[in-house]
Design a protein around this motif. Structure first.
Motif, PDB file in Angstrom:
ATOM      1  N   UNK A  85       0.861  -1.176   0.000  1.00  0.00           N
ATOM      2  CA  UNK A  85       0.000   0.000   0.000  1.00  0.00           C
ATOM      3  C   UNK A  85       0.899   1.229   0.000  1.00  0.00           C
ATOM      4  N   UNK A  86       0.933   1.932  -1.115  1.00  0.00           N
ATOM      5  CA  UNK A  86       1.778   3.125  -1.265  1.00  0.00           C
ATOM      6  C   UNK A  86       0.874   4.344  -1.184  1.00  0.00           C
ATOM      7  N   UNK A 189      -1.870   2.105  -4.966  1.00  0.00           N
ATOM      8  CA  UNK A 189      -1.708   3.518  -4.620  1.00  0.00           C
ATOM      9  C   UNK A 189      -2.933   4.044  -3.871  1.00  0.00           C
ATOM     10  N   UNK A 190      -2.697   4.907  -2.911  1.00  0.00           N
ATOM     11  CA  UNK A 190      -3.790   5.467  -2.112  1.00  0.00           C
ATOM     12  C   UNK A 190      -3.627   6.982  -2.041  1.00  0.00           C
ATOM     13  N   UNK A 191      -4.692   7.678  -2.377  1.00  0.00           N
ATOM     14  CA  UNK A 191      -4.724   9.131  -2.249  1.00  0.00           C
ATOM     15  C   UNK A 191      -5.667   9.508  -1.109  1.00  0.00           C
ATOM     16  N   UNK A 192      -5.312  10.567  -0.406  1.00  0.00           N
ATOM     17  CA  UNK A 192      -6.175  11.022   0.687  1.00  0.00           C
ATOM     18  C   UNK A 192      -5.932  12.501   0.958  1.00  0.00           C
ATOM     19  N   UNK A 193      -6.788  13.072   1.788  1.00  0.00           N
ATOM     20  CA  UNK A 193      -6.668  14.491   2.130  1.00  0.00           C
ATOM     21  C   UNK A 193      -6.831  14.702   3.629  1.00  0.00           C
ATOM     22  N   UNK A 216      -6.251   1.755  -8.772  1.00  0.00           N
ATOM     23  CA  UNK A 216      -6.111   0.432  -9.391  1.00  0.00           C
ATOM     24  C   UNK A 216      -4.764  -0.178  -9.050  1.00  0.00           C
ATOM     25  N   UNK A 217      -4.739  -1.481  -8.748  1.00  0.00           N
ATOM     26  CA  UNK A 217      -3.475  -2.114  -8.372  1.00  0.00           C
ATOM     27  C   UNK A 217      -2.459  -2.093  -9.507  1.00  0.00           C
ATOM     28  N   UNK A 218      -1.207  -2.005  -9.133  1.00  0.00           N
ATOM     29  CA  UNK A 218      -0.093  -2.062 -10.077  1.00  0.00           C
ATOM     30  C   UNK A 218       0.503  -3.459  -9.956  1.00  0.00           C
ATOM     31  N   UNK A 219       0.498  -4.191 -11.032  1.00  0.00           N
ATOM     32  CA  UNK A 219       0.920  -5.591 -10.975  1.00  0.00           C
ATOM     33  C   UNK A 219       2.360  -5.727 -10.495  1.00  0.00           C
ATOM     34  N   UNK A 220       2.642  -6.876  -9.896  1.00  0.00           N
ATOM     35  CA  UNK A 220       3.996  -7.157  -9.429  1.00  0.00           C
ATOM     36  C   UNK A 220       4.908  -7.448 -10.613  1.00  0.00           C
ATOM     37  N   UNK A 229       7.072   5.421 -12.254  1.00  0.00           N
ATOM     38  CA  UNK A 229       6.363   6.369 -13.123  1.00  0.00           C
ATOM     39  C   UNK A 229       4.853   6.223 -12.969  1.00  0.00           C
ATOM     40  N   UNK A 230       4.382   4.985 -12.916  1.00  0.00           N
ATOM     41  CA  UNK A 230       2.943   4.756 -12.761  1.00  0.00           C
ATOM     42  C   UNK A 230       2.471   5.272 -11.402  1.00  0.00           C
TER      43      UNK A 230
END
Length: 237
Positions: A85-86, A189-193, A216-220, A229-230
C-alpha cells in the motif's frame, strides 16, 4: 487530490472546544482498554481485537464530536493476498486508522515510537518495522528485507513514498521502488486528504470529510522505473 481546509477562522472557538472534548473523551475511552494491558502478552490476534475496538471508538468520536466523516472509494479494487500500500501521507490519521481499514498491515514507524509506553509494546506486537532518521544504507536494506519477509508471510505493507507528512505534492523516494521489487506483490496507490481535517503539527480537528481513494493495483514484477512512473502519476494527480 487536494481539498483545502475551508475558511473556518470564524468557527475557531467551536473547533477548539470540539477538539478538546475529543481528546478528553478519547482519554476516558482508553481506560477500559488500558485495563486489558496484560493481554498484550497474548496472541497478536487478541491485541488486534483490543486495538481495533479502540480505534473504532476514535473514529466514532471524530465523526460525532469533531464532524469528521470518512468516504472510502475503491475498496473493491484491492486484490486478494498481500499488497504494498503506497499512500500519500498528510496526517497522523492514516498511521492510526490504516490498521483497521486495511486489515492490520505492517507499517514502517519512527524508531523512538517503539520505546513509548503503551504504544511501544503495541507496535512491536503488530510487527511494525522501526525506521531511524539518517539510517545507514545497510540499515535501510535491512528494513526493506524485513518488509519483504512480512509480505512473504502473507501480510500487506504500508509505505509512505513521500517519506514524511506533507499536503503539497512531492517527489517519491526511491525506497518504495526497492521495496516493491523485493516484496514481489502488487502495489496499491492510495490518495487522501486527511491533512485538511487533522493538520500535521496541530492538535485541532476540523470538520470535513477524509476522502480516501484506493487506486487500481499495479501488478507485481514491473521494471522499477516503470513502477515509479505509474505510481508517481497516480499520486500526483
Amino acid at each position: 487530490m487536494r481539498i483545502l481546509m475551508p475558511g473556518l477562522q470564524q468557527f475557531l472557538p467551536v473547533v477548539l472546544v470540539r477538539s478538546l472534548l475529543f481528546y478528553v473523551l478519547a482519554g476516558v475511552a482508553a481506560v477500559p482498554f488500558l485495563l486489558c494491558w496484560p493481554a498484550l502478552r497474548g496472541p497478536r490476534r487478541t491485541v488486534y481485537a483490543i486495538v481495533d475496538r479502540y480505534l473504532r471508538v476514535l473514529l466514532w468520536l471524530l465523526r460525532r464530536v469533531c464532524g469528521i466523516q470518512l468516504r472510502l472509494e475503491g475498496r473493491d479494487s484491492l486484490p486478494e493476498g498481500p499488497v504494498l500500500i503506497a499512500s500519500q501521507h498528510e496526517s497522523t490519521w492514516e498511521t492510526l486508522f490504516f490498521q483497521v481499514l486495511f486489515d492490520h498491515p505492517v507499517m514502517y514507524a519512527k524508531a523512538p515510537i517503539f520505546s513509548y509506553p503503551v504504544f511501544g509494546p503495541v507496535v512491536r506486537k503488530f510487527g511494525h518495522i522501526p525506521v531511524t532518521a539518517g539510517a545507514s544504507a545497510d540499515a535501510m536494506r535491512a528494513g526493506f528485507r524485513a518488509g519483504a519477509a512480512a509480505a512473504k508471510d502473507g501480510r500487506s505493507l504500508v509505505i509512505f513514498p513521500s517519506g514524511t507528512r506533507r499536503q503539497e505534492a512531492h517527489a517519491l523516494q526511491a525506497g518504495v521502488g526497492v521495496l516493491y521489487q523485493l516484496a514481489g506483490v502488487p502495489a496499491v496507490p492510495v490518495r487522501l486528504n486527511s491533512g485538511a481535517v487533522w493538520p500535521h503539527g496541530s492538535w485541532l480537528k476540523f470538520p470535513g470529510t477524509v476522502e480516501l481513494q484506493i487506486g487500481p493495483p499495479i501488478e507485481a514484477g514491473l521494471d522499477r522505473r516503470d513502477f515509479m512512473q505509474i505510481l508517481s502519476g497516480y499520486l500526483a494527480d
